[in-house]
Scaffold this motif. Sequence first.
Motif, PDB file in Angstrom:
ATOM      1  N   THR A  68       0.816  -1.218   0.000  1.00 16.32           N
ATOM      2  CA  THR A  68       0.000   0.000   0.000  1.00 16.32           C
ATOM      3  C   THR A  68       0.846   1.263   0.000  1.00 16.32           C
ATOM      4  N   VAL A  69       2.021   1.196   0.612  1.00  7.94           N
ATOM      5  CA  VAL A  69       2.937   2.332   0.532  1.00  7.94           C
ATOM      6  C   VAL A  69       3.378   2.533  -0.918  1.00  7.94           C
ATOM      7  N   VAL A  70       3.669   1.432  -1.597  1.00 12.78           N
ATOM      8  CA  VAL A  70       4.049   1.509  -3.009  1.00 12.78           C
ATOM      9  C   VAL A  70       2.894   2.075  -3.842  1.00 12.78           C
ATOM     10  N   LEU A  71       1.677   1.556  -3.608  1.00 13.00           N
ATOM     11  CA  LEU A  71       0.525   2.013  -4.379  1.00 13.00           C
ATOM     12  C   LEU A  71       0.252   3.500  -4.178  1.00 13.00           C
ATOM     13  N   THR A  72       0.390   3.958  -2.916  1.00 16.96           N
ATOM     14  CA  THR A  72       0.014   5.333  -2.592  1.00 16.96           C
ATOM     15  C   THR A  72       1.145   6.327  -2.813  1.00 16.96           C
ATOM     16  N   TRP A  73       2.395   5.900  -2.552  1.00 17.99           N
ATOM     17  CA  TRP A  73       3.471   6.876  -2.465  1.00 17.99           C
ATOM     18  C   TRP A  73       4.648   6.677  -3.409  1.00 17.99           C
ATOM     19  N   LEU A  74       4.741   5.540  -4.077  1.00 21.77           N
ATOM     20  CA  LEU A  74       5.949   5.318  -4.881  1.00 21.77           C
ATOM     21  C   LEU A  74       6.142   6.359  -5.989  1.00 21.77           C
ATOM     22  N   PRO A  75       5.092   6.743  -6.748  1.00 24.62           N
ATOM     23  CA  PRO A  75       5.315   7.794  -7.745  1.00 24.62           C
ATOM     24  C   PRO A  75       5.807   9.099  -7.113  1.00 24.62           C
ATOM     25  N   SER A  76       5.253   9.454  -5.950  1.00 16.71           N
ATOM     26  CA  SER A  76       5.701  10.669  -5.257  1.00 16.71           C
ATOM     27  C   SER A  76       7.136  10.516  -4.772  1.00 16.71           C
ATOM     28  N   TYR A  77       7.496   9.323  -4.306  1.00 15.81           N
ATOM     29  CA  TYR A  77       8.871   9.054  -3.859  1.00 15.81           C
ATOM     30  C   TYR A  77       9.842   9.264  -5.006  1.00 15.81           C
ATOM     31  N   PHE A  78       9.518   8.690  -6.166  1.00 11.92           N
ATOM     32  CA  PHE A  78      10.403   8.834  -7.313  1.00 11.92           C
ATOM     33  C   PHE A  78      10.478  10.287  -7.793  1.00 11.92           C
ATOM     34  N   GLU A  79       9.340  11.001  -7.717  1.00 15.58           N
ATOM     35  CA  GLU A  79       9.317  12.372  -8.219  1.00 15.58           C
ATOM     36  C   GLU A  79       9.916  13.362  -7.217  1.00 15.58           C
ATOM     37  N   LYS A  80       9.381  13.402  -6.002  1.00 17.05           N
ATOM     38  CA  LYS A  80       9.807  14.394  -5.009  1.00 17.05           C
ATOM     39  C   LYS A  80      11.007  13.944  -4.194  1.00 17.05           C
ATOM     40  N   GLY A  81      11.139  12.643  -4.017  1.00 15.44           N
ATOM     41  CA  GLY A  81      12.235  12.152  -3.211  1.00 15.44           C
ATOM     42  C   GLY A  81      13.516  11.911  -3.986  1.00 15.44           C
ATOM     43  N   LEU A  82      13.385  11.398  -5.213  1.00 17.88           N
ATOM     44  CA  LEU A  82      14.571  11.035  -5.989  1.00 17.88           C
ATOM     45  C   LEU A  82      14.830  11.968  -7.163  1.00 17.88           C
ATOM     46  N   GLY A  83      13.899  12.900  -7.448  1.00 13.19           N
ATOM     47  CA  GLY A  83      14.171  13.927  -8.457  1.00 13.19           C
ATOM     48  C   GLY A  83      13.804  13.580  -9.878  1.00 13.19           C
ATOM     49  N   TYR A  84      13.040  12.529 -10.101  1.00  8.57           N
ATOM     50  CA  TYR A  84      12.619  12.192 -11.458  1.00  8.57           C
ATOM     51  C   TYR A  84      11.404  13.028 -11.862  1.00  8.57           C
ATOM     52  N   SER A  85      11.163  13.147 -13.166  1.00  9.61           N
ATOM     53  CA  SER A  85       9.998  13.896 -13.638  1.00  9.61           C
ATOM     54  C   SER A  85       8.730  13.106 -13.354  1.00  9.61           C
ATOM     55  N   LEU A  87       6.388  12.166 -15.437  1.00  6.09           N
ATOM     56  CA  LEU A  87       6.201  11.105 -16.416  1.00  6.09           C
ATOM     57  C   LEU A  87       7.159   9.944 -16.145  1.00  6.09           C
ATOM     58  N   GLU A  88       8.418  10.267 -15.804  1.00  5.39           N
ATOM     59  CA  GLU A  88       9.386   9.219 -15.469  1.00  5.39           C
ATOM     60  C   GLU A  88       8.946   8.442 -14.235  1.00  5.39           C
ATOM     61  N   ALA A  89       8.435   9.154 -13.240  1.00  2.35           N
ATOM     62  CA  ALA A  89       7.991   8.498 -12.016  1.00  2.35           C
ATOM     63  C   ALA A  89       6.814   7.563 -12.288  1.00  2.35           C
ATOM     64  N   GLY A  90       5.870   8.017 -13.120  1.00  4.05           N
ATOM     65  CA  GLY A  90       4.733   7.169 -13.455  1.00  4.05           C
ATOM     66  C   GLY A  90       5.145   5.946 -14.238  1.00  4.05           C
ATOM     67  N   THR A  91       6.137   6.116 -15.101  1.00  2.00           N
ATOM     68  CA  THR A  91       6.625   4.979 -15.887  1.00  2.00           C
ATOM     69  C   THR A  91       7.398   3.999 -15.012  1.00  2.00           C
ATOM     70  N   MET A  92       8.278   4.519 -14.141  1.00  4.64           N
ATOM     71  CA  MET A  92       9.081   3.657 -13.272  1.00  4.64           C
ATOM     72  C   MET A  92       8.250   2.993 -12.185  1.00  4.64           C
ATOM     73  N   PHE A  93       7.014   3.454 -12.001  1.00  4.80           N
ATOM     74  CA  PHE A  93       6.092   2.829 -11.070  1.00  4.80           C
ATOM     75  C   PHE A  93       5.980   1.326 -11.358  1.00  4.80           C
ATOM     76  N   GLY A  94       6.180   0.941 -12.611  1.00  4.08           N
ATOM     77  CA  GLY A  94       6.052  -0.461 -12.986  1.00  4.08           C
ATOM     78  C   GLY A  94       7.281  -1.306 -12.728  1.00  4.08           C
ATOM     79  N   PHE A  95       8.439  -0.693 -12.425  1.00  5.46           N
ATOM     80  CA  PHE A  95       9.657  -1.475 -12.231  1.00  5.46           C
ATOM     81  C   PHE A  95       9.539  -2.523 -11.125  1.00  5.46           C
ATOM     82  N   PRO A  96       9.047  -2.154  -9.914  1.00  6.78           N
ATOM     83  CA  PRO A  96       8.884  -3.184  -8.883  1.00  6.78           C
ATOM     84  C   PRO A  96       7.946  -4.301  -9.317  1.00  6.78           C
ATOM     85  N   SER A  97       6.975  -3.946 -10.134  1.00  9.71           N
ATOM     86  CA  SER A  97       6.000  -4.937 -10.562  1.00  9.71           C
ATOM     87  C   SER A  97       6.576  -5.928 -11.559  1.00  9.71           C
ATOM     88  N   ILE A  98       7.518  -5.475 -12.386  1.00  9.59           N
ATOM     89  CA  ILE A  98       8.193  -6.406 -13.299  1.00  9.59           C
ATOM     90  C   ILE A  98       8.939  -7.452 -12.493  1.00  9.59           C
TER      91      ILE A  98
END
Length: 446
Positions: A257-274, A276-287
Amino acid sequence: MSISKVFHPPSHTKTAVPQSRRTAWGITAVLVLLYTINYSDKILLGLVAQPLKEEFGLTSAQIGLAGSLFFFAFAVSGFFAGAINKWMTLKWSLTFLAISWAICMLPMILAASFAVLLVSRILLGFLEGPSGALIHTAAYSWHPLEKRALPGAFISSANSVAKIAVAPALTYVIITYGWHASFIVMMIIGVAWCALWLSTWKEGPYGEKRKKQTTPDTSEPTDTNTDAARVPWTAIFRTPTFLAATAAVIPMYALLTVVLTWLPSYFEKGLGYSRLEAGTMFGFPSIAALVAMFSVSFVSDRLMSRGVSSRLVRGVLPAAGLLICGLSMVVLPYIAAPAMTVVVVSVGYGIGCIVIPVMNAAISQICPKPQLAGTLGTFLALMAIGGVVAPYATGRIVDTAISPAIGYSQSFQAFGVLAVVGAVIAMLFINPARDADRVMAHQKSS
């Protein structure tokens, strides 16, 4: 002879039951699609979190509260899965739920606000809670006991499919047409699924109610409803397997649930990705999750079919995956490189995901058929407790941390510690074959 085999006879005793593996997997695919819609509804909040914060001036804690209230309602309603399975057939109960999810999209489309967000997420959570148990019950009616880990993995893969395929598409819709459009898309998809479901569903040969079935000795139909095989619910819920499996899946679901709710925000605000990049990388853990779940579940079913101990296959093996997941989350605050953080989160989370489908298969092994939906409903509702706490707790941690990156990593670390504890408990106490015998012995003596 094992007592559990009285209620779960080997699949070779059912050779007289006409069945089609193509039909079995076709219906399983339709159910996976419904669960994908289910998870897409969940990840939608994570995808629109930043646009909502910007438009309505919300804090991370408020977004987290919406996520936690969703999972609170989700957990509560999960306990009603068994009752729904009695009141309605699987065909109509799942149709009703899917239509209801679509309707829950309307408030945010027509009159969006923070209050509307809270109410609509609570209602959606309440209506989605029973679906997991009902979906598994429907799928298991087409698969014998010893071969349920793989179809369970396909069902659990809906989480990954939603993040790999649906999340990037919804992200594009949000960026191009605005966040309102994403709710409209999910509403349309939910209604379309109902048409597919109503034209394809029929109950399989391993379900609870097979009232017209021929036996090897006669061509006359016989009533094989196993209602008489019921046992007291406490006989199931107090088994070490049920309790230890619950201890394992709660922290894993918290991470989910943390991944579902916050992972795009983590990638965008926490790690500095755009965005669109954050939304795309949202699928990496799922692969990573897809690879791990299908590999382990396939091996698990093969080993079970060959007589390998269910304690090893459905206890130790998934617990080891959860242990690896927990340890990978524990080290996150000590990783400085954003790319390496993405790798560790993805691989660790993916390996940990094997615990859910295999534990579901283990739970299905210890209960009589008439109580499968109720048992799974209770198990999945208890699992959702992790989702009640995790999104809001993460939002509070992020709001008070020195930086978003530190806040997110500390949150993952905290739930990683809990995953390690759950993994150890699972390794020590899960033994489905032993506990299935205990449950059925209790019924025999009562």
